[in-house]
Scaffold this active site. Sequence first.
Site, PDB file in Angstrom:
ATOM      1  N   LYS A  63       0.838  -1.206   0.000  1.00 23.90           N
ATOM      2  CA  LYS A  63       0.000   0.000   0.000  1.00 23.90           C
ATOM      3  C   LYS A  63       0.870   1.252   0.000  1.00 23.90           C
ATOM      4  O   LYS A  63       0.605   2.210  -0.727  1.00 23.90           O
ATOM      5  CB  LYS A  63      -0.939  -0.022   1.218  1.00 23.90           C
ATOM      6  CG  LYS A  63      -2.046  -1.068   1.085  1.00 23.90           C
ATOM      7  CD  LYS A  63      -2.798  -1.333   2.382  1.00 23.90           C
ATOM      8  CE  LYS A  63      -3.784  -2.497   2.190  1.00 23.90           C
ATOM      9  NZ  LYS A  63      -4.484  -2.888   3.419  1.00 23.90           N
ATOM     10  N   GLN A  69      -4.535  -1.707   9.765  1.00 23.37           N
ATOM     11  CA  GLN A  69      -4.458  -3.006   9.086  1.00 23.37           C
ATOM     12  C   GLN A  69      -5.013  -4.118   9.982  1.00 23.37           C
ATOM     13  O   GLN A  69      -4.629  -4.237  11.146  1.00 23.37           O
ATOM     14  CB  GLN A  69      -2.993  -3.299   8.699  1.00 23.37           C
ATOM     15  CG  GLN A  69      -2.787  -4.572   7.930  1.00 23.37           C
ATOM     16  CD  GLN A  69      -3.413  -4.540   6.526  1.00 23.37           C
ATOM     17  OE1 GLN A  69      -3.321  -3.553   5.816  1.00 23.37           O
ATOM     18  NE2 GLN A  69      -4.060  -5.622   6.150  1.00 23.37           N
ATOM     19  N   ASP A 129     -10.843   2.885   4.211  1.00 25.27           N
ATOM     20  CA  ASP A 129     -11.099   1.454   4.017  1.00 25.27           C
ATOM     21  C   ASP A 129     -12.601   1.192   3.904  1.00 25.27           C
ATOM     22  O   ASP A 129     -13.014   0.090   3.534  1.00 25.27           O
ATOM     23  CB  ASP A 129     -10.549   0.650   5.214  1.00 25.27           C
ATOM     24  CG  ASP A 129      -9.303  -0.154   4.842  1.00 25.27           C
ATOM     25  OD1 ASP A 129      -9.090  -0.397   3.637  1.00 25.27           O
ATOM     26  OD2 ASP A 129      -8.560  -0.540   5.763  1.00 25.27           O
TER      27      ASP A 129
END
Length: 298
Positions: A55, A99, A122
């Site tokens: 990412k 994460q 997200d």
Amino acid sequence: MDSNNIIDGKELAKIIREEIRLEALEIKSERGRAPKLIAVIVGENPASQSYVRGKVRACDAAGFESETIKLEASTTEEELIQVVDGLNKDESVDGFIVQLPLPDHINPDHVIMAIAPEKDVDGFHPVNFGKMAQGLPSFLPATPFGIITMLDRYNVETSGKKCVVVGRSNIVGTPISILMSRKAKVGNSTVTLTHSRTKDLKEEVKQADIIVAAIGIPNFVTADMVKEGAVIIDVGINRVEDSSKKNGYRLVGDVDFEGVQSKAGLITPVPGGVGPMTVCSLLYNTLLSAKGVIYPKK
Ligand code: NAD
């Protein structure tokens, strides 16, 4: 190998990342700084570390500012939520992700709830999820967003089609089933959401014009479960032992690619399918945040 029916997520992601890079340049010249994404990672999970590295690399390539905040596995839920609070308030940050998975002593729901919806690139916060379900502007969860972008760019007709989703997680199965049934350009499908309690899952999947497999079981979807010509989206990323590889494993999806490819109308490979599109969607959401498209900047 006949590669004519492959949905090349890696190549498509490259094209979209270039589009994002050009938009990021414009933003930088307008407001004096590039879009900024922060990734927070807790502990040493090797797969998570590799995802976060990917990412950050993608951010760099797109001309974004990015940073990784690495926290010890022993970090408490309260400490992590303090970090989240700080990022919520930091005006230089357009979006951030925490994460997953988190260590067992941290409840991921508490952490997701603590993220400000306007920075939740997200798309996991219930506010964004609820808006998505109602068809209101919101950050779409990155993997499902990547899937609908793929279907769109490959001109897959979804309207009136039967879509069977396998797996009902909050981050993939459930949101993609909502998106595929929404009244939208990619949508208008008749969706069946299947899971571990589904009776005769094979029969359900066999009816599908579009299959989305997101269960986390290697090669779960086999050729006998697939209708001729079906479009198959394989979300799974599973490590299986492979002594011929230097690291001792290789990645496979939830679909038996070798067995199924010749029956499929279109199929995503693993790796190189949904994975790169997920990263792309994350960048795109950060861009939307920087532009104040979903939530106007204060
Ligand atoms: P999860 O483990 O949270 O959920 C799995 C789902 O599969 C559950 O809803 C469960 O009911 C269902 N399931 C499990 N066994 C089943 C069975 N025998 N029959 C029917 N349903 C069954 O999974 P997740 O987070 O959605 O991830 C699924 C897979 O996708 C994993 O391999 C994960 O690594 C991968 N993934 C990939 C990406 C990407 O960017 N490509 C993103 C997220 C997840």
